[in-house]
Motif scaffolding. Structure first.
Motif, mmCIF file in Angstrom:
data_model
loop_
_atom_site.group_PDB
_atom_site.id
_atom_site.type_symbol
_atom_site.label_atom_id
_atom_site.label_comp_id
_atom_site.label_asym_id
_atom_site.label_seq_id
_atom_site.Cartn_x
_atom_site.Cartn_y
_atom_site.Cartn_z
ATOM 1 N N CYS A 1 36.269 54.068 53.833
ATOM 2 C CA CYS A 1 37.496 53.451 54.345
ATOM 3 C C CYS A 1 37.315 51.974 54.690
ATOM 4 C CB CYS A 1 38.096 54.234 55.512
ATOM 5 S SG CYS A 1 37.016 54.567 56.876
ATOM 6 N N ARG A 2 36.406 51.617 55.583
ATOM 7 C CA ARG A 2 36.329 50.228 56.037
ATOM 8 C C ARG A 2 35.827 49.265 54.975
ATOM 9 N NH1 ARG A 2 32.723 50.787 61.214
ATOM 10 N NH2 ARG A 2 31.746 52.300 59.826
ATOM 11 N N SER A 3 34.655 49.506 54.413
ATOM 12 C CA SER A 3 34.101 48.538 53.456
ATOM 13 C C SER A 3 34.907 48.436 52.163
ATOM 14 C CB SER A 3 32.617 48.799 53.179
ATOM 15 O OG SER A 3 32.393 50.064 52.606
ATOM 16 N N PRO A 4 35.508 49.523 51.649
ATOM 17 C CA PRO A 4 36.351 49.338 50.458
ATOM 18 C C PRO A 4 37.567 48.453 50.730
ATOM 19 C CG PRO A 4 35.842 51.660 50.764
ATOM 20 C CD PRO A 4 35.333 50.939 51.964
ATOM 21 N N PHE A 5 38.182 48.642 51.903
ATOM 22 C CA PHE A 5 39.326 47.795 52.206
ATOM 23 C C PHE A 5 38.880 46.353 52.435
ATOM 24 C CE2 PHE A 5 42.459 45.737 54.888
ATOM 25 C CZ PHE A 5 43.543 45.794 54.021
ATOM 26 N N ALA A 6 37.740 46.159 53.090
ATOM 27 C CA ALA A 6 37.226 44.799 53.282
ATOM 28 C C ALA A 6 36.958 44.131 51.943
ATOM 29 C CB ALA A 6 35.957 44.833 54.137
ATOM 30 N N GLN A 7 36.472 44.883 50.972
ATOM 31 C CA GLN A 7 36.250 44.332 49.635
ATOM 32 C C GLN A 7 37.557 43.802 49.051
ATOM 33 O OE1 GLN A 7 34.708 47.163 46.763
ATOM 34 N NE2 GLN A 7 34.835 45.693 45.092
ATOM 35 N N LEU A 8 38.615 44.589 49.144
ATOM 36 C CA LEU A 8 39.919 44.143 48.625
ATOM 37 C C LEU A 8 40.442 42.923 49.369
ATOM 38 C CD1 LEU A 8 42.041 47.396 48.099
ATOM 39 C CD2 LEU A 8 41.069 45.908 46.355
ATOM 40 N N ALA A 9 40.382 42.980 50.699
ATOM 41 C CA ALA A 9 40.935 41.887 51.509
ATOM 42 C C ALA A 9 40.178 40.583 51.280
ATOM 43 C CB ALA A 9 40.923 42.282 52.988
ATOM 44 N N LEU A 10 38.850 40.663 51.244
ATOM 45 C CA LEU A 10 38.054 39.455 50.994
ATOM 46 C C LEU A 10 38.282 38.922 49.585
ATOM 47 C CD1 LEU A 10 34.678 40.397 52.704
ATOM 48 C CD2 LEU A 10 36.140 38.455 53.314
ATOM 49 N N SER A 11 38.377 39.821 48.624
ATOM 50 C CA SER A 11 38.621 39.394 47.236
ATOM 51 C C SER A 11 39.940 38.652 47.119
ATOM 52 C CB SER A 11 38.625 40.601 46.301
ATOM 53 O OG SER A 11 37.341 41.160 46.214
ATOM 54 N N ARG A 12 40.971 39.178 47.770
ATOM 55 C CA ARG A 12 42.274 38.509 47.709
ATOM 56 C C ARG A 12 42.219 37.152 48.386
ATOM 57 N NH1 ARG A 12 47.643 41.396 49.764
ATOM 58 N NH2 ARG A 12 47.397 42.478 47.785
ATOM 59 N N ARG A 13 41.633 37.089 49.579
ATOM 60 C CA ARG A 13 41.585 35.838 50.345
ATOM 61 C C ARG A 13 40.712 34.804 49.650
ATOM 62 N NH1 ARG A 13 43.740 33.219 54.987
ATOM 63 N NH2 ARG A 13 43.767 35.157 56.119
ATOM 64 N N GLY A 14 39.564 35.237 49.123
ATOM 65 C CA GLY A 14 38.611 34.292 48.543
ATOM 66 C C GLY A 14 38.876 33.920 47.104
ATOM 67 N N GLY A 15 39.645 34.752 46.399
ATOM 68 C CA GLY A 15 39.935 34.473 45.000
ATOM 69 C C GLY A 15 38.672 34.336 44.177
ATOM 70 N N PRO A 16 38.664 33.412 43.225
ATOM 71 C CA PRO A 16 37.514 33.274 42.335
ATOM 72 C C PRO A 16 36.258 32.721 43.018
ATOM 73 C CG PRO A 16 39.153 31.602 41.837
ATOM 74 C CD PRO A 16 39.766 32.516 42.851
ATOM 75 N N ARG A 17 36.410 32.244 44.258
ATOM 76 C CA ARG A 17 35.231 31.720 44.966
ATOM 77 C C ARG A 17 34.312 32.826 45.473
ATOM 78 N NH1 ARG A 17 37.915 28.660 49.560
ATOM 79 N NH2 ARG A 17 39.365 30.355 49.244
ATOM 80 N N LEU A 18 34.829 34.079 45.520
ATOM 81 C CA LEU A 18 34.044 35.208 46.011
ATOM 82 C C LEU A 18 33.973 36.315 44.978
ATOM 83 C CD1 LEU A 18 35.241 35.831 49.689
ATOM 84 C CD2 LEU A 18 33.236 34.573 48.929
ATOM 85 N N ALA A 19 32.793 36.872 44.816
ATOM 86 C CA ALA A 19 32.606 38.119 44.085
ATOM 87 C C ALA A 19 32.242 39.143 45.151
ATOM 88 C CB ALA A 19 31.484 37.989 43.062
ATOM 89 N N VAL A 20 33.067 40.168 45.324
ATOM 90 C CA VAL A 20 32.883 41.098 46.438
ATOM 91 C C VAL A 20 32.704 42.514 45.915
ATOM 92 C CG1 VAL A 20 33.775 41.872 48.667
ATOM 93 C CG2 VAL A 20 34.434 39.623 47.795
ATOM 94 N N ARG A 21 31.730 43.196 46.489
ATOM 95 C CA ARG A 21 31.476 44.609 46.222
ATOM 96 C C ARG A 21 31.373 45.322 47.566
ATOM 97 N NH1 ARG A 21 26.630 44.042 41.707
ATOM 98 N NH2 ARG A 21 27.866 42.892 40.169
ATOM 99 N N SER A 22 31.417 46.648 47.529
ATOM 100 C CA SER A 22 31.254 47.417 48.759
ATOM 101 C C SER A 22 30.346 48.608 48.504
ATOM 102 C CB SER A 22 32.608 47.882 49.303
ATOM 103 O OG SER A 22 33.220 48.805 48.420
ATOM 104 N N ALA A 23 29.754 49.108 49.598
ATOM 105 C CA ALA A 23 28.854 50.255 49.504
ATOM 106 C C ALA A 23 28.756 50.927 50.868
ATOM 107 C CB ALA A 23 27.467 49.809 49.039
ATOM 108 N N GLY A 24 28.179 52.121 50.872
ATOM 109 C CA GLY A 24 27.976 52.868 52.099
ATOM 110 C C GLY A 24 26.526 53.253 52.288
ATOM 111 N N LEU A 25 26.164 53.529 53.535
ATOM 112 C CA LEU A 25 24.795 53.919 53.856
ATOM 113 C C LEU A 25 24.483 55.346 53.433
ATOM 114 C CD1 LEU A 25 24.392 52.431 57.447
ATOM 115 C CD2 LEU A 25 23.567 51.463 55.288
#
Length: 144
Positions: free
Chosen positions: A14-38
Motif C-alpha cells: 500500500c504505502r510504497s506503491p502509492f509513493a512510487q506513483l506520487a513521486l513519479s507524477r511530481r518528479g516527471g522525467p527527472r525521477l525514475a521511481v520503483r517500489s519494493a517491500g521487506l
C-alpha cells in the motif's frame, strides 16, 4: 539522467506503491521511481484494494501494481532509498549493511508514514494524502 529512487515499506502492498506513483507524477522525467517491500507475502499481488481506491480518489491509477520483494540489485540501482517508517529504515540498515547507509532515509523527513493495514478506508485515504503531500515536502532535495 534521472535520479533513481526506491520507495520501501513492509510489504509493497500500500504505502510504497502509492509513493512510487506520487513521486513519479511530481518528479516527471527527472525521477525514475520503483517500489519494493521487506517481506515477500504480497509478491506479484495487486495493491491493497483500499489503497487502490484511495489512489483513485486522488487521481492516480494503482491497478497495475504488483508487489515486489526488495533485492540487493534494487538497492544498488537506487540513488536514494526512501523508507516509509523508522522500522523499515532500521531493517534496511540491518539487512543491507553500512555500505548503503548514505542513500537510506525516511520518506518524510523525521517522521513515519503510518501503516494503514488493519484500519478502515479513511486511514488508507489519510495515508495516501500524507504520501502525496510528502512529494512536495521531501527533505532529500529530489524534487525542486
Amino acid at each position: 539522467m534521472p535520479t533513481k529512487v526506491l520507495t520501501v515499506c513492509l510489504g509493497n502492498y500500500c504505502r510504497s506503491p502509492f509513493a512510487q506513483l506520487a513521486l513519479s507524477r511530481r518528479g516527471g522525467p527527472r525521477l525514475a521511481v520503483r517500489s519494493a517491500g521487506l517481506i515477500s507475502k504480497w509478491q506479484d499481488k495487486p495493491a491493497h484494494p483500499s489503497m487502490v481506491e484511495a489512489a483513485r480518489r486522488l487521481g492516480f491509477d494503482l491497478s497495475a501494481h504488483r508487489g515486489r520483494h526488495i533485492t540487493l540489485e534494487m538497492l544498488g540501482w537506487a540513488d536514494t532509498v526512501l523508507a516509509m517508517d523508522a522500522s523499515v529504515l532500521a531493517t534496511l540498515r540491518a539487512v543491507f549493511g553500512p555500505q548503503h547507509d548514505s542513500k537510506l532515509c525516511l520518506y518524510l523527513d523525521g517522521r513515519d508514514v503510518p501503516d494503514p493495514i488493519g484500519e478502515d478506508d479513511a486511514a488508507f485515504f489519510d495515508c495516501a494524502v500524507m504520501i502525496e503531500a510528502g512529494t512536495a515536502l521531501h527533505g532529500g532535495g529530489l524534487i525542486t
